[in-house]
Write an enzyme that holds these catalytic residues in place. Structure first.
Site, PDB file in Angstrom:
ATOM      1  N   THR A  16       0.737  -1.325   0.052  1.00  0.00           N
ATOM      2  CA  THR A  16       0.008  -0.015   0.106  1.00  0.00           C
ATOM      3  C   THR A  16       0.873   1.261  -0.010  1.00  0.00           C
ATOM      4  O   THR A  16       0.751   2.120  -0.780  1.00  0.00           O
ATOM      5  CB  THR A  16      -0.878   0.062   1.214  1.00  0.00           C
ATOM      6  N   VAL A  17       1.937   1.357   0.905  1.00  0.00           N
ATOM      7  CA  VAL A  17       2.515   2.600   1.127  1.00  0.00           C
ATOM      8  C   VAL A  17       3.756   2.463  -0.118  1.00  0.00           C
ATOM      9  O   VAL A  17       4.008   3.712  -0.782  1.00  0.00           O
ATOM     10  CB  VAL A  17       3.162   2.752   2.417  1.00  0.00           C
ATOM     11  N   LYS A 101       6.943   0.776  12.254  1.00  0.00           N
ATOM     12  CA  LYS A 101       6.657   1.203  13.864  1.00  0.00           C
ATOM     13  C   LYS A 101       7.054   0.038  14.504  1.00  0.00           C
ATOM     14  O   LYS A 101       7.738   0.283  15.747  1.00  0.00           O
ATOM     15  CB  LYS A 101       5.396   1.902  14.077  1.00  0.00           C
ATOM     16  N   ILE A 132       1.021  13.325   9.498  1.00  0.00           N
ATOM     17  CA  ILE A 132       1.281  14.721  10.454  1.00  0.00           C
ATOM     18  C   ILE A 132       2.702  14.465  10.991  1.00  0.00           C
ATOM     19  O   ILE A 132       3.256  13.413  11.213  1.00  0.00           O
ATOM     20  CB  ILE A 132       0.371  14.286  11.777  1.00  0.00           C
ATOM     21  N   GLY A 183      -7.313   0.125   3.041  1.00  0.00           N
ATOM     22  CA  GLY A 183      -5.777  -0.038   3.306  1.00  0.00           C
ATOM     23  C   GLY A 183      -5.329   0.912   4.515  1.00  0.00           C
ATOM     24  O   GLY A 183      -4.110   1.359   4.660  1.00  0.00           O
ATOM     25  N   GLU A 186      -3.671  -2.999   9.428  1.00  0.00           N
ATOM     26  CA  GLU A 186      -2.538  -3.605   9.411  1.00  0.00           C
ATOM     27  C   GLU A 186      -2.776  -4.951   9.021  1.00  0.00           C
ATOM     28  O   GLU A 186      -3.907  -5.377   8.834  1.00  0.00           O
ATOM     29  CB  GLU A 186      -1.633  -3.788  10.976  1.00  0.00           C
ATOM     30  N   ASP A 197      -0.615  -1.170  17.717  1.00  0.00           N
ATOM     31  CA  ASP A 197      -0.096  -0.025  16.939  1.00  0.00           C
ATOM     32  C   ASP A 197       0.116   1.531  17.422  1.00  0.00           C
ATOM     33  O   ASP A 197       1.059   1.922  17.233  1.00  0.00           O
ATOM     34  CB  ASP A 197      -1.216   0.008  15.630  1.00  0.00           C
ATOM     35  N   LYS A 201       3.836   3.607  18.280  1.00  0.00           N
ATOM     36  CA  LYS A 201       3.859   5.118  17.733  1.00  0.00           C
ATOM     37  C   LYS A 201       4.295   5.785  19.348  1.00  0.00           C
ATOM     38  O   LYS A 201       4.884   6.769  19.106  1.00  0.00           O
ATOM     39  CB  LYS A 201       2.485   5.518  17.270  1.00  0.00           C
ATOM     40  N   GLY A 299      -3.439   4.987   5.445  1.00  0.00           N
ATOM     41  CA  GLY A 299      -3.639   5.143   3.986  1.00  0.00           C
ATOM     42  C   GLY A 299      -2.431   5.484   3.093  1.00  0.00           C
ATOM     43  O   GLY A 299      -1.335   5.941   3.389  1.00  0.00           O
TER      44      GLY A 299
END
Ligand code: HSE
Length: 405
Positions: A16-17, A101, A132, A183, A186, A197, A201, A299
């Protein structure tokens, strides 16, 4: 700009990324970057975003040993493989941009040391809150003693599920399935809904906020898996929303605490309006009170935008300096703090009765659902985390830090 001045990227992972960064770099006129090689597990797998098949390889060494590759971008799902790739690249003197992460939260002290030893940089703004820019801001702008708290919604999928269930009356399972389709989730979505998750972070954020690393196993983490209609009804009656909130808070001059837990959020709080896959981070400090950062936390393209920012930062040689790790009087981690929580049980076992509440403010008992509002130490929640993970139990924080002061 001359092509020779571009950063030549070796990309690990084309999911996805990975596909997002490929598209974004392809259309960015000032990225100063080009993707030279992409390492994937299966070169023949059909993908949504097509790329020149000549770029694909399944051999890590094609990227790691290529002297023409200046930067590794690591976007794979498997934390162990990610660790191997990142450490191998750093040892070869190749800087790395990573979004992993889980891997970073588990190995950050060692990765910091490795960067020092090798003089090479690892950037990972995309690992926390998608688009962000939390990490670089904490590292640079908040490079002082004023910071008191970082608190927010750090997981897009669980926030999407809560918004869909809470505001749109959708059922939990179909909201989760939609988060996966979009998407956001995880590959193992239990990480999203169990707060893991968010925990990863939070650990990374805490290193950059306070200069202290705390290992995952030491931090109380509670997710939204066991939420039921009666909890949602209760929240609606009280005119609050339930959000999955991660927070690191200085509780005194010398101590801080941190945890991940659902929270009843009142309308006047910034994060009340953070819905769907958006993330929101409130930074509180001396002198400036509160500041709020809001944006898409999951996303393909939002996360790719953050990877692009790290890639561009490498163009001018940016690296994290971890300055706060050398600060005098760094605060120590404590779990000896009192929380006010809502604890609901729908089971036959008296879990509520077995917990050492210091004070009970409200109690409700019926044939189908019991709950208490009570004060309990965070250390006790950690001690009883096994009992609290029962499918019959739901726990929700009622924020009181500084709100009553
Ligand atoms: N699964 C993560 C989330 C992806 O939902 O926030 C972004 O880290």
């Amino acid at each position: 700009m001359n092509q020779k001045d571009n950063i030549r990227i070796g990309l690990f992972g084309f999911g996805t990324v990975g596909q997002g960064i490929y598209s974004v770099i392809g259309r960015a006129r000032n990225a100063h970057a080009e993707i030279k090689r992409i390492c994937v597990r299966d070169v023949c797998k059909p993908r949504k975003v097509a790329c020149d098949p000549g770029l694909l390889t399944d051999k890590a060494s094609d990227l790691l040993d290529d002297p023409e590759i200046d930067l590794i971008v690591e976007l794979i799902d498997d934390a162990d493989a990610s660790y191997q790739i990142v450490t191998s690249a750093l040892r070869r003197g190749k800087p790395v941009v990573s979004g992993n992460k889980a891997m970073i939260a588990a190995h950050l002290p060692e990765l910091i040391e490795l960067q020092r030893e090798t003089g090479t940089a690892l950037l990972y703004d995309a690992s926390s809150c998608g688009s962000i820019p939390v990490i670089r801001n904490l590292e640079e702008y908040y490079d002082n003693d004023l910071l008191l708290e970082v608190k927010g919604i750090l997981n897009g999928s669980s926030n999407y599920i809560l918004s869909q269930v809470f505001d749109h009356g959708r059922d939990y399972d179909s909201a989760l399935a939609r988060a996966q389709e979009l998407g956001f989730a995880e590959s193992d979505p239990s990480r999203d809904i169990d707060g893991i998750d968010s925990l990863f972070k939070l650990i990374i954020i805490t290193v950059h906020a306070l200069g202290v690393y705390v290992a995952p196993s030491e931090i109380f983490t509670y997710g939204i898996r066991t939420i039921k209609d009666c909890d949602i009804r209760y929240a609606r009656e009280k005119r609050v929303k339930i959000k999955l909130v991660a927070q690191v808070v200085k509780v005194s001059e010398s101590e801080f605490t941190m945890f991940v837990m659902p929270e009843f959020v009142v309308k006047s709080r910034y994060i009340y309006s953070v819905d769907d896959e958006y993330n929101g981070v409130v930074i509180r400090g001396e002198c400036y009170d509160r500041q709020f950062m809001f944006g898409k936390g999951a996303g393909s393209l939002p996360t790719a935008s953050s990877i692009l920012s790290d890639v561009t930062a490498r163009h001018y040689g940016y690296r994290y300096e971890y300055k706060k790790m050398g600060y005098a009087g760094r605060p120590a981690y404590t779990t000896d703090i009192l929380l006010r929580v809502y604890l609901r049980s729908t089971g036959s076992q008296d879990i509520i009765g077995s917990l050492p509440f210091e004070k009970i403010h409200e109690r409700y008992t019926s044939a189908s659902c019991n709950y208490v509002i009570g004060d309990i130490r965070l250390s006790e929640l950690i001690r009883h985390r096994r009992a609290l993970s029962s499918p019959d139990i739901f726990l929700c924080n009622i924020s009181r830090f500084f709100e009553e002061e």
